[in-house]
Write an enzyme that holds these catalytic residues in place. Structure first.
Site, mmCIF file in Angstrom:
data_model
loop_
_atom_site.group_PDB
_atom_site.id
_atom_site.type_symbol
_atom_site.label_atom_id
_atom_site.label_comp_id
_atom_site.label_asym_id
_atom_site.label_seq_id
_atom_site.Cartn_x
_atom_site.Cartn_y
_atom_site.Cartn_z
ATOM 1 N N LYS A 1 1.427 2.623 -3.285
ATOM 2 C CA LYS A 1 2.332 3.335 -4.643
ATOM 3 C C LYS A 1 3.106 2.704 -5.162
ATOM 4 C CE LYS A 1 3.259 7.148 -7.289
ATOM 5 N NZ LYS A 1 2.145 6.681 -8.099
ATOM 6 N N TRP B 1 0.876 -1.868 5.407
ATOM 7 C CA TRP B 1 0.236 -1.854 4.702
ATOM 8 C C TRP B 1 -0.304 -3.375 4.438
ATOM 9 C CZ3 TRP B 1 -0.685 -5.410 -0.017
ATOM 10 C CH2 TRP B 1 -1.713 -5.106 -0.628
HETATM 11 C C1 F6R Z 1 -3.425 2.845 -10.469
HETATM 12 C C2 F6R Z 1 -1.685 2.395 -10.151
HETATM 13 C C3 F6R Z 1 -1.811 0.942 -10.244
HETATM 14 C C4 F6R Z 1 -0.291 1.244 -10.900
HETATM 15 C C5 F6R Z 1 0.335 -0.269 -10.993
HETATM 16 C C6 F6R Z 1 2.151 -0.683 -11.456
HETATM 17 O O1 F6R Z 1 -3.303 4.729 -10.730
HETATM 18 O O2 F6R Z 1 -0.793 3.478 -10.244
HETATM 19 O O3 F6R Z 1 -2.202 0.079 -11.041
HETATM 20 O O4 F6R Z 1 0.166 1.694 -12.605
HETATM 21 O O5 F6R Z 1 0.537 -0.693 -9.627
HETATM 22 O O6 F6R Z 1 2.475 0.493 -10.482
HETATM 23 P P1 F6R Z 1 4.364 0.813 -10.997
HETATM 24 O O7 F6R Z 1 3.581 1.273 -12.325
HETATM 25 O O8 F6R Z 1 5.315 1.873 -10.153
HETATM 26 O O9 F6R Z 1 4.798 -0.443 -11.780
#
Ligand code: F6R
Length: 582
Positions: free
Chosen positions: A577, A71
């Site tokens: 992700k 990425w």
């Molecule tokens: C949107 C999405 C992102 C995550 C953000 C935080 O669909 O998935 O906005 O919510 O990158 O990620 P986490 O929850 O893994 O800290």
């Protein structure tokens, strides 16, 4: 946000096509370009390609092999910038996740020493710096340590040297784990790459470095350390698509189970968190959809006399001076690896602040940093977009918000009562309407989403879902805010999605009317049909649980918009992700 994997056979070698499948299983972390290097006797062979990882076509076997899916941060998506990166002598091949903040300074230093560079990445300096230190070191490990001491920033690194039957690794603020299989050790950004081979995993700590060959050697601050082997407790089938075309649709459909699973919590812990919010300063810290989940539960907290401060993790620095042993950080994250959040949590921890996390991935950096964890129990979420993790986060926060007003079991029961509504919303018959709507909206340039009170957060989350997967510009507003500026954007036919509660915040209907008068095409998400709607999606259920229920049709709408536009909903462009860079 890249994916790393390094495979060292302890008995059998690995088929390269199988190895490429392991890299592919990490492509949710980045999918701009990919590559690998394997060692054959004293020779390193590298292959790299721009674009998504194809079905593997590579031939042959390897005993030591490292790979990467990228990425891009520093440097465009080109073959030169694709990992692995090779040192000037071609003796070292290295892959990296993270950002080297002082790379320019180090590059200039290496240039003065006669090193040359073919690409634009920060990574390329690392194999060359190791090579530079090898001139005055007794072995590769020592040269590697000297290199690590010079690097500023975050990283997970693995590399091969043509003269050594070892895969070297290091981590600082970027995830790295080691899978312990019966005939191999596998160092990787995530367990997904080896979960179908072994469930035995070693979670490396910050500052760990070392190597794998037939065994593992880990050092930290120059001392050898031992890390326990843990067992991964989820099943490989959960990370497969099954009969679904995409993970996104599978994960939207799973919400009928995952909301329920998320409620399986220790009532004492839930009540203790609520008490902390009442009696001390509690900061709820998160990013993206996880932040929206906190905002979605805010109305319930406020209604019940609790006022946590909800802060984006990347803005938390401004609050740090208020942290003390009496404060608490409630960190919310699906992945448990979001770097901005990890940084905020580490700072809070250094001030003696209590850390409680709502997190999905067990063994993640966040779960290991926290004093207490509330696991979301939704299983692996593979699609880059949060869907089932979002509704689980809201459900858990609703439990906490209610804990001082009603008994936790009663709160659970209340939420369980909406499961049949979720069942309908995720069913094929309900999706018929969102699919039809996606046909109407697929050529739109803008979509506005509007809500009041708890639906304001839903409007924000809805806009995020639509834009990140369909690339249609979408923006969420509080209903009361549109006349203060955004209404200027409304033209004939501009789609506006309006979340209308059953009883609360009926002013939203006046806002919808104001938009319609200016030509907007009004899409109502509500239990009752109102005259102002041009299109209606029926969502039945109490207003209190609107943040869980009303987002589901928009998740489905976003999915269909992407599919209809020929896009891959599981891997939207430019996204990954786990966001493990600042
Ligand atoms: C949107 C999405 C992102 C995550 C953000 C935080 O669909 O998935 O906005 O919510 O990158 O990620 P986490 O929850 O893994 O800290």
């Amino acid at each position: 946000m890249c994916g790393i994997v390094g495979y060292s056979s302890t008995s059998n070698s690995i088929d390269l096509s199988e190895f490429v499948s392991m890299i592919k299983s990490l492509d949710y972390r980045g999918y701009d370009s990919w590559g690998f290097t394997f060692k054959d006797k004293d020779h390193l062979t590298t292959e790299k390609q721009v674009g998504k990882i194809p079905t593997p076509t590579q031939k042959g076997n390897a005993t030591f092999v490292i790979g990467h899916t990228r990425w891009a941060t520093h440097g465009k998506v080109t073959e030169d910038n694709t990992h692995p990166h090779i040192s000037n002598s071609k003796n070292i091949s290295l892959v990296h996740n993270g950002i080297i903040e002082n790379y320019e300074e180090l590059k200039n230093k290496l240039k003065k020493e006669g090193f040359t560079f073919y690409g634009e990445t920060d990574t390329e300096i690392i194999p060359n710096l190791i090579e530079f230190h090898l001139r005055n070191s007794k072995d590769i490990l020592e040269a590697f340590k000297k290199t690590l001491d010079e690097l500023e920033g975050t990283f997970a690194i693995t590399f091969l040297h043509n003269s050594s039957n070892k895969i070297f690794f290091a981590r600082r603020d970027s995830p790295l784990v080691v899978g312990v299989d019966k005939d191999a050790l596998i160092v990787s950004s995530d367990v997904t790459s080896f979960i179908d081979r072994t469930k035995n995993v070693i979670y490396l700590e910050d500052g760990d470095y070392g190597y794998i060959n037939s065994e593992i050697k880990i050092l930290n601050r120059n001392k050898e350390v031992h890390r326990e082997i843990s067992k991964i407790d989820w099943d490989v089938d959960k990370a497969k698509k099954g009969d679904f075309k995409h993970f996104m649709l599978k994960e939207i459909s799973e919400q009928v189970d995952t909301v329920k699973q998320s409620l399986m919590q220790d009532s004492e812990l839930i009540t203790a968190v609520a008490n902390r919010i009442k009696s001390s300063k509690v900061y709820i810290v998160a990013c993206g959809s996880s932040y929206n989940a906190a905002k979605a539960a805010e109305t319930e907290f406020l209604k019940n006399g609790l006022m946590p401060r909800i802060v984006h993790a990347h803005e938390f620095e401004q609050y740090e001076k208020f942290l003390s042993e009496n404060s608490t950080v409630l960190a919310i994250s699906q992945s448990g690896e979001t770097l901005d959040l990890i940084k905020a949590v580490k700072t809070a921890k250094s001030r003696g602040t209590q850390i409680i996390s709502i997190v999905n991935v067990q063994g993640s950096s966040l779960s290991r940093l926290s004093d207490q964890n509330i696991f979301m129990n939704v299983g692996p979420e593979i699609c880059v977009l949060s869907t089932k993790s979002y509704t689980a986060q809201v459900a858990i926060l609703m439990l906490i918000a209610s804990a001082l007003v009603i008994k936790p079991n009663q709160a659970k029961q209340e939420i369980e009562e909406i499961i049949r509504n979720i069942y309908y919303l995720t069913s094929e018959s309900a999706r018929k309407y969102t699919k039809e709507l996606s046909q109407i909206l697929r050529y739109s340039n803008h979509i506005f989403t509007i809500g009041r009170g708890r639906d304001y957060a839903t409007a924000m989350e809805a806009a995020l879902k639509i834009k990140e997967v369909s690339y249609i510009h979408a923006e969420g507003f509080a209903g009361g805010e549109i006349k203060h500026g955004p209404i200027a954007m409304i033209e004939h036919g501009t789609p506006c999605i309006v979340f209308v509660p059953n009883k609360e915040n009926q002013d939203i209907l006046s806002n919808a009317q104001e938009l319609k008068t200016r030509g907007a095409f009004i899409i109502g998400i509500s239990e009752k049909k109102h005259e102002v709607f041009d299109y209606w999606i029926k969502v039945v259920g109490p207003d209190k649980f609107s943040p869980i229920l009303r987002i589901i049709p928009i998740q489905a709408l976003s999915y269909y918009l992407a599919v209809m536009k020929g896009l891959d909903p599981d891997k939207p462009r430019n996204l990954a992700k786990s966001v493990t860079v600042k």
